[in-house]
Write an enzyme that holds these catalytic residues in place. Structure first.
Site, PDB file in Angstrom:
ATOM      1  N   GLY A  12       0.739  -1.492  -0.060  1.00 51.47           N
ATOM      2  CA  GLY A  12       0.055  -0.011   0.130  1.00 51.47           C
ATOM      3  C   GLY A  12       0.740   1.429  -0.048  1.00 51.47           C
ATOM      4  O   GLY A  12       0.377   2.268   0.401  1.00 51.47           O
ATOM      5  N   SER A  13       1.933   1.258  -0.576  1.00 49.10           N
ATOM      6  CA  SER A  13       2.776   2.521  -0.491  1.00 49.10           C
ATOM      7  C   SER A  13       2.069   3.623  -1.438  1.00 49.10           C
ATOM      8  O   SER A  13       2.238   4.580  -0.999  1.00 49.10           O
ATOM      9  CB  SER A  13       4.397   2.068  -0.857  1.00 49.10           C
ATOM     10  N   MET A  85      -4.013  -6.671  -6.981  1.00 44.63           N
ATOM     11  CA  MET A  85      -3.609  -7.641  -8.116  1.00 44.63           C
ATOM     12  C   MET A  85      -4.690  -8.449  -8.420  1.00 44.63           C
ATOM     13  O   MET A  85      -4.283  -9.614  -8.825  1.00 44.63           O
ATOM     14  CB  MET A  85      -2.501  -8.264  -7.261  1.00 44.63           C
ATOM     15  N   LEU A  88     -10.754  -6.854 -11.862  1.00 42.62           N
ATOM     16  CA  LEU A  88     -12.209  -6.700 -11.714  1.00 42.62           C
ATOM     17  C   LEU A  88     -12.945  -7.195 -12.895  1.00 42.62           C
ATOM     18  O   LEU A  88     -12.621  -7.215 -14.141  1.00 42.62           O
ATOM     19  CB  LEU A  88     -12.117  -5.156 -11.722  1.00 42.62           C
ATOM     20  N   ASN A 102      -5.759   3.264 -12.382  1.00 41.17           N
ATOM     21  CA  ASN A 102      -4.693   2.185 -12.034  1.00 41.17           C
ATOM     22  C   ASN A 102      -3.363   3.004 -12.043  1.00 41.17           C
ATOM     23  O   ASN A 102      -3.408   3.675 -13.217  1.00 41.17           O
ATOM     24  CB  ASN A 102      -4.948   0.940 -12.465  1.00 41.17           C
ATOM     25  N   HIS A 104       0.384   1.424 -12.934  1.00 39.14           N
ATOM     26  CA  HIS A 104       1.201   0.416 -13.650  1.00 39.14           C
ATOM     27  C   HIS A 104       2.526   0.691 -13.683  1.00 39.14           C
ATOM     28  O   HIS A 104       3.031   1.425 -14.143  1.00 39.14           O
ATOM     29  CB  HIS A 104       0.544  -0.166 -15.077  1.00 39.14           C
ATOM     30  N   SER A 131       3.003   4.104 -15.247  1.00 36.63           N
ATOM     31  CA  SER A 131       1.874   4.833 -16.084  1.00 36.63           C
ATOM     32  C   SER A 131       0.750   4.944 -15.100  1.00 36.63           C
ATOM     33  O   SER A 131       0.404   3.900 -14.496  1.00 36.63           O
ATOM     34  CB  SER A 131       1.516   4.110 -17.410  1.00 36.63           C
ATOM     35  N   ASP A 140      -4.636  -3.330 -18.363  1.00 34.43           N
ATOM     36  CA  ASP A 140      -3.871  -2.309 -18.604  1.00 34.43           C
ATOM     37  C   ASP A 140      -3.893  -1.703 -20.046  1.00 34.43           C
ATOM     38  O   ASP A 140      -2.809  -0.981 -20.350  1.00 34.43           O
ATOM     39  CB  ASP A 140      -2.217  -2.925 -18.234  1.00 34.43           C
ATOM     40  N   ALA A 168       9.143   7.015  -8.285  1.00 28.89           N
ATOM     41  CA  ALA A 168       8.548   7.718  -9.493  1.00 28.89           C
ATOM     42  C   ALA A 168       6.956   7.790  -9.451  1.00 28.89           C
ATOM     43  O   ALA A 168       6.104   8.637  -9.477  1.00 28.89           O
ATOM     44  CB  ALA A 168       8.885   7.343 -10.807  1.00 28.89           C
ATOM     45  N   GLU A 169       6.541   6.252  -8.779  1.00 25.86           N
ATOM     46  CA  GLU A 169       5.139   6.054  -8.795  1.00 25.86           C
ATOM     47  C   GLU A 169       4.427   6.929  -7.565  1.00 25.86           C
ATOM     48  O   GLU A 169       3.374   7.591  -7.815  1.00 25.86           O
ATOM     49  CB  GLU A 169       4.747   4.703  -8.542  1.00 25.86           C
TER      50      GLU A 169
HETATM   51  C1  GAR Z   1       3.554  -0.847  -7.575  1.00 26.89           C
HETATM   52  O1  GAR Z   1       4.624  -0.856  -7.919  1.00 26.89           O
HETATM   53  C2  GAR Z   1       2.316  -0.832  -8.354  1.00 26.89           C
HETATM   54  O2  GAR Z   1       2.636  -0.100  -9.653  1.00 26.89           O
HETATM   55  C3  GAR Z   1       2.351  -2.239  -8.960  1.00 26.89           C
HETATM   56  O3  GAR Z   1       2.417  -3.042  -7.644  1.00 26.89           O
HETATM   57  C4  GAR Z   1       3.133  -2.156  -6.821  1.00 26.89           C
HETATM   58  C5  GAR Z   1       2.355  -2.054  -5.378  1.00 26.89           C
HETATM   59  O4  GAR Z   1       2.983  -1.505  -4.542  1.00 26.89           O
HETATM   60  N1  GAR Z   1       0.985  -2.820  -9.481  1.00 26.89           N
HETATM   61  C6  GAR Z   1       0.795  -3.608 -10.418  1.00 26.89           C
HETATM   62  O5  GAR Z   1       1.719  -4.371 -10.855  1.00 26.89           O
HETATM   63  C7  GAR Z   1      -0.625  -3.904 -10.934  1.00 26.89           C
HETATM   64  N2  GAR Z   1      -0.735  -4.861 -11.882  1.00 26.89           N
HETATM   65  P1  GAR Z   1       2.262  -0.728  -3.275  1.00 26.89           P
HETATM   66  O6  GAR Z   1       1.425  -1.853  -2.695  1.00 26.89           O
HETATM   67  O7  GAR Z   1       3.387  -0.402  -2.173  1.00 26.89           O
HETATM   68  O8  GAR Z   1       1.422   0.368  -3.927  1.00 26.89           O
END
Ligand code: GAR
Length: 183
Positions: A12-13, A85, A88, A102, A104, A131, A140, A168-169
Site C-alpha cells: 500500500g505504499s 492484484m 475486476l 490504476n 502500472h 503509467s 492495462d 516515481a510512482e
Molecule cells: C506498485 O509497483 C504498482 O505499480 C504495482 O504493484 C506495486 C504495488 O506497491 N501494480 C501492479 O503491478 C498492478 N498490476 P504498493 O502496494 O506499495 O503500492
C-alpha cells in the site's frame, strides 16, 4: 474534494502517497481483497475507513457485489487501484466506467501484466517507468493519463529497478489524480 476509494492488495505504499499528497480529492475508504494487507493497518491507524474481504471465501461475484456496496456506502466517486492484484470483472468495470484509475509499473503500452521490470531489463531497454491509466475491460489497456520515465542502469536487477520506479510512482499517482479530478 472528489471522494476516492483506494483498492490495495498488499504493502500500500502508493495508497499512502495518495493519502499524504491528496489535493482536490480525499481518500474516504481503503479496500482490499487481502484482509491481512499491510496497507489496511496503516489506513486504520489514520482513521480512514477500511473494507476487507477475501473473494476466496465467498466467490468473486459476491465479493465484488459487497465491494461495490461498500464503495457506494462511502459515497465514492472515483476508484484508484494501487497495487490491487486482481482483475475486476467486466460488469464491475462497466458499472464504474470512466471512474477507475490504476497505476502500472511500466511505460504503457509496453509490458502490460506482470513481471514488468524483469521484462524491460531482459529486452535491453534503457528506460523503464510507470503509467497511470483509466481502467477498461482490457488489462492495462485504457487511456494513459500520465507517465514517468526512469533510467535502467547496467547493474539493475528487477528489484533495484522496481525501487526506482516505485519512487516515481509515489510522485506520479497523486499528481495525475489531482489533474484528473479537476479536468
Ligand atoms: C506498485 O509497483 C504498482 O505499480 C504495482 O504493484 C506495486 C504495488 O506497491 N501494480 C501492479 O503491478 C498492478 N498490476 P504498493 O502496494 O506499495 O503500492
Amino acid at each position: 474534494p472528489k471522494r476516492v476509494g483506494v483498492l490495495i492488495s498488499g504493502r500500500g505504499s502508493n495508497m499512502r502517497a495518495l493519502v499524504e499528497r491528496a489535493q482536490g480529492y480525499e481518500v474516504v475508504v481503503v479496500a482490499s481483497d487481502k484482509p491481512d494487507a499491510a496497507g489496511l493497518a496503516w489506513a486504520r491507524e489514520r482513521g480512514i475507513p477500511t473494507f476487507a474481504l477475501s473473494p476466496k471465501e465467498i466467490g468473486k461475484p459476491a465479493y465484488e457485489a459487497a465491494l461495490d456496496r461498500a464503495l457506494r456506502e462511502c459515497e465514492v466517486e472515483l476508484i484508484a487501484l494501487a497495487g490491487y492484484m486482481r482483475l475486476l470483472s467486466d460488469e464491475f468495470v462497466a458499472n464504474w466506467r470512466g471512474r477507475i484509475v490504476n497505476i502500472h509499473p511500466s511505460l504503457l503500452p509496453k509490458y502490460k501484466g506482470l513481471h514488468t521490470h524483469a521484462r524491460a531489463i531482459e529486452a535491453g531497454d534503457r528506460q523503464a517507468g510507470c503509467s497511470v491509466h483509466l481502467v477498461t475491460e482490457e488489462l492495462d489497456g485504457g487511456e494513459v493519463l500520465g507517465r514517468t520515465e526512469v533510467p535502467i542502469l547496467p547493474e539493475d536487477t528487477p528489484d533495484t529497478l522496481a525501487e526506482r520506479v516505485l519512487a516515481a510512482e509515489h510522485e506520479l499517482y497523486p499528481r495525475v489524480l489531482s489533474e484528473f479530478v479537476s479536468r
